[in-house]
Design an enzyme around this catalytic site. Structure first.
Site, PDB file in Angstrom:
ATOM      1  N   GLY A  11       0.789  -1.223   0.000  1.00  0.00           N
ATOM      2  CA  GLY A  11       0.000   0.000   0.000  1.00  0.00           C
ATOM      3  C   GLY A  11       0.826   1.280   0.000  1.00  0.00           C
ATOM      4  O   GLY A  11       0.468   2.266  -0.665  1.00  0.00           O
ATOM      5  N   ASN A  12       1.958   1.248   0.737  1.00  0.00           N
ATOM      6  CA  ASN A  12       2.781   2.452   0.843  1.00  0.00           C
ATOM      7  C   ASN A  12       3.364   2.910  -0.478  1.00  0.00           C
ATOM      8  O   ASN A  12       3.721   4.072  -0.638  1.00  0.00           O
ATOM      9  CB  ASN A  12       3.940   2.204   1.800  1.00  0.00           C
ATOM     10  N   LYS A 129     -11.776  -8.176   4.076  1.00  0.00           N
ATOM     11  CA  LYS A 129     -10.821  -7.286   3.403  1.00  0.00           C
ATOM     12  C   LYS A 129     -11.099  -5.818   3.702  1.00  0.00           C
ATOM     13  O   LYS A 129     -12.116  -5.265   3.265  1.00  0.00           O
ATOM     14  CB  LYS A 129     -10.899  -7.524   1.892  1.00  0.00           C
ATOM     15  N   LYS A 214      -4.016  -8.890  -2.422  1.00  0.00           N
ATOM     16  CA  LYS A 214      -3.000  -8.838  -3.480  1.00  0.00           C
ATOM     17  C   LYS A 214      -1.784  -9.729  -3.183  1.00  0.00           C
ATOM     18  O   LYS A 214      -1.119 -10.175  -4.121  1.00  0.00           O
ATOM     19  CB  LYS A 214      -2.547  -7.402  -3.780  1.00  0.00           C
ATOM     20  N   LYS A 276       1.270 -12.057   3.707  1.00  0.00           N
ATOM     21  CA  LYS A 276       2.587 -11.969   3.042  1.00  0.00           C
ATOM     22  C   LYS A 276       3.411 -13.227   3.344  1.00  0.00           C
ATOM     23  O   LYS A 276       3.991 -13.825   2.440  1.00  0.00           O
ATOM     24  CB  LYS A 276       3.359 -10.722   3.501  1.00  0.00           C
TER      25      LYS A 276
HETATM   26  N1  LIG Z   1       5.647 -10.051  12.436  1.00  0.00           N
HETATM   27  C1  LIG Z   1       5.675  -8.908  11.778  1.00  0.00           C
HETATM   28  N2  LIG Z   1       6.839  -8.436  11.257  1.00  0.00           N
HETATM   29  C2  LIG Z   1       6.872  -7.272  10.586  1.00  0.00           C
HETATM   30  N3  LIG Z   1       5.769  -6.490  10.361  1.00  0.00           N
HETATM   31  C3  LIG Z   1       4.587  -6.920  10.862  1.00  0.00           C
HETATM   32  C4  LIG Z   1       4.494  -8.130  11.588  1.00  0.00           C
HETATM   33  N4  LIG Z   1       3.199  -8.307  11.941  1.00  0.00           N
HETATM   34  C5  LIG Z   1       2.531  -7.261  11.480  1.00  0.00           C
HETATM   35  N5  LIG Z   1       3.338  -6.406  10.824  1.00  0.00           N
HETATM   36  C6  LIG Z   1       2.875  -5.192  10.169  1.00  0.00           C
HETATM   37  O1  LIG Z   1       2.699  -5.463   8.797  1.00  0.00           O
HETATM   38  C7  LIG Z   1       2.771  -4.207   8.110  1.00  0.00           C
HETATM   39  C8  LIG Z   1       2.871  -4.488   6.623  1.00  0.00           C
HETATM   40  O2  LIG Z   1       1.622  -4.990   6.190  1.00  0.00           O
HETATM   41  P1  LIG Z   1       0.602  -4.053   5.358  1.00  0.00           P
HETATM   42  O3  LIG Z   1       0.493  -2.729   6.026  1.00  0.00           O
HETATM   43  O4  LIG Z   1      -0.635  -4.832   5.102  1.00  0.00           O
HETATM   44  O5  LIG Z   1       1.465  -3.907   4.062  1.00  0.00           O
HETATM   45  P2  LIG Z   1       1.242  -3.433   2.578  1.00  0.00           P
HETATM   46  O6  LIG Z   1       0.232  -2.341   2.582  1.00  0.00           O
HETATM   47  O7  LIG Z   1       2.629  -3.003   2.249  1.00  0.00           O
HETATM   48  O8  LIG Z   1       0.803  -4.642   1.811  1.00  0.00           O
HETATM   49  C9  LIG Z   1       3.949  -3.540   8.759  1.00  0.00           C
HETATM   50  O9  LIG Z   1       3.881  -2.137   8.639  1.00  0.00           O
HETATM   51  C10 LIG Z   1       3.822  -3.995  10.227  1.00  0.00           C
HETATM   52  O10 LIG Z   1       3.202  -3.008  11.000  1.00  0.00           O
HETATM   53  N1  LIG Z   2      -6.222  -5.803  -2.902  1.00  0.00           N
HETATM   54  C1  LIG Z   2      -5.374  -5.575  -1.863  1.00  0.00           C
HETATM   55  O1  LIG Z   2      -4.926  -6.495  -1.173  1.00  0.00           O
HETATM   56  O2  LIG Z   2      -5.069  -4.242  -1.654  1.00  0.00           O
HETATM   57  P1  LIG Z   2      -4.205  -3.614  -0.451  1.00  0.00           P
HETATM   58  O3  LIG Z   2      -2.906  -4.365  -0.409  1.00  0.00           O
HETATM   59  O4  LIG Z   2      -4.014  -2.169  -0.838  1.00  0.00           O
HETATM   60  O5  LIG Z   2      -5.014  -3.787   0.782  1.00  0.00           O
END
Ligand SMILES: Nc1ncnc2c1ncn2[C@@H]1O[C@H](COP(=O)(O)OP(=O)(O)O)[C@@H](O)[C@H]1O
Ligand SMILES: NC(=O)OP(=O)(O)O
Length: 314
Positions: A11-12, A129, A214, A276
């Protein structure tokens, strides 16, 4: 010889927490992400890029709902296609522009992708979601009462509207993506998880209102196009166990066995690191390496110096 790499942008890469979702802000974020990816392409690798759409698809859906008395409202599945289209447009243009700066003429294209899901997926009955913006618990509960939304707490970051997120079964057209990739074309595909569709008994497809995760669809894509390497780029440099606790420990190289053990011990939050790690483990099970790292450090992580590497079976 370059590798075929599937890069999943978090997302970032498009919108950071606290930023307003203007076109200019999102385009500048995408440009910075494209700069990193162009650097990897310039080293001779062939990249297939995929990306999220959670904030964007939620905003488009809200625009549609708020303006329904003026313009007919589009269903969520169309909002999914719209978000994939606009983010894909920004990514293709930014990648072309960044490659041009490097005098690199690698072709770039976007494929608006559909992803097959099952109509019987349990998430249709218990949506998971998060989409759109964050709310306080009070605001979210009020919106739920006023508008009939399902709202949930999102991985300790606030409350959000949630919609169904079925498991991706297959990426439609992944053979075409693979062919383009084998020809050396950079493909942006399966954005926002792909537009969710179900297969009817007669073999035809029909769209369904949902948003696919995603990270899960990125794994499917990486598997189906036979990628050499799967990279999930997010906003943390590494995955940790006991994340955020005093006994937090960094993970640099983990075996499949260790990764599965940490999953079963509950180290990775459901709405963030969980999908992930699940995707990275599934890819490593196919015999190839997966990396989870920050966008800025993708290049160094590829060289094995940084990030969390999930090692394939020996
Ligand atoms: N075990 C972990 N190790 C690292 N980050 C973690 C963990 N559990 C949760 N997180 C969180 O997961 C976030 C990344 O996931 P998310 O925000 O959904 O990512 P993106 O939007 O990049 O797909 C990190 O910013 C962190 O706060
Ligand atoms: N579709 C989806 O997973 O989007 P984000 O990663 O932005 O939540």
């Amino acid at each position: 010889m370059g590798e075929r790499i599937v890069i999943a942008l978090g997302g970032n890469a498009i919108l950071q927490p606290g930023q307003e979702a203007t076109f200019e802000t999102q385009f500048e974020n995408v440009r910075r992400s494209a700069e990193v990816i162009a650097g990897i392409i310039n080293k001779g690798h062939t990249v297939v890029v995929t990306h999220g759409n959670g904030p964007q698809v939620g905003n488009i859906l809200r625009q549609n709902e708020e303006a329904k008395h003026v313009v007919p409202s589009m269903p969520l599945v169309i909002c999914s296609a719209e978000s994939q289209g606009f983010i894909g447009y920004m990514l293709e243009q930014a990648l072309r522009n960044e490659l041009l700066k490097l005098n690199n003429e690698t072709p770039v294209t976007v494929m608006l992708t559909q992803t097959e899901v099952s109509i019987d997926d349990p998430d249709f009955d218990d949506p998971s979601k998060p989409i759109g913006v964050f709310y306080s618990e009070e605001e979210a509960k009020q919106l739920s009462a006023d508008k009939g939304w399902t709202v949930k707490e999102d991985a300790g970051r606030g409350w959000r509207r949630v919609v169904a997120s079925p498991e991706p079964k297959s990426i439609i057209g992944s053979n075409t993506i693979q062919q383009l990739s084998e020809m050396g074309t950079i493909v942006v595909a399966s954005g926002g998880g792909g537009v969710p569709v179900v297969k009817e008994d007669d073999g035809t497809y029909e769209g369904i209102d949902a948003v696919i995760d995603k990270d899960r669809s990125a794994f499917k894509l990486a598997e189906e196009i036979n990628a050499d390497l799967f990279m999930i780029l997010t906003d943390v440099e590494n995955v940790y166990i006991n994340y955020g606790k005093p006994n937090q420990e960094i993970l640099t190289e983990v075996t499949l066995e260790e990764a599965n053990k940490y999953v079963s011990e509950g180290h990775f939050s459901a709405g963030s690191m969980g999908p992930k790690m699940e995707a990275a483990i599934k890819f490593a099970q196919t015999g190839k390496r997966a990396i989870i790292c920050s966008l800025d450090q993708a290049d160094q992580a590829m060289q094995g110096k940084i990030g969390t590497h999930i090692k394939p079976k020996a």
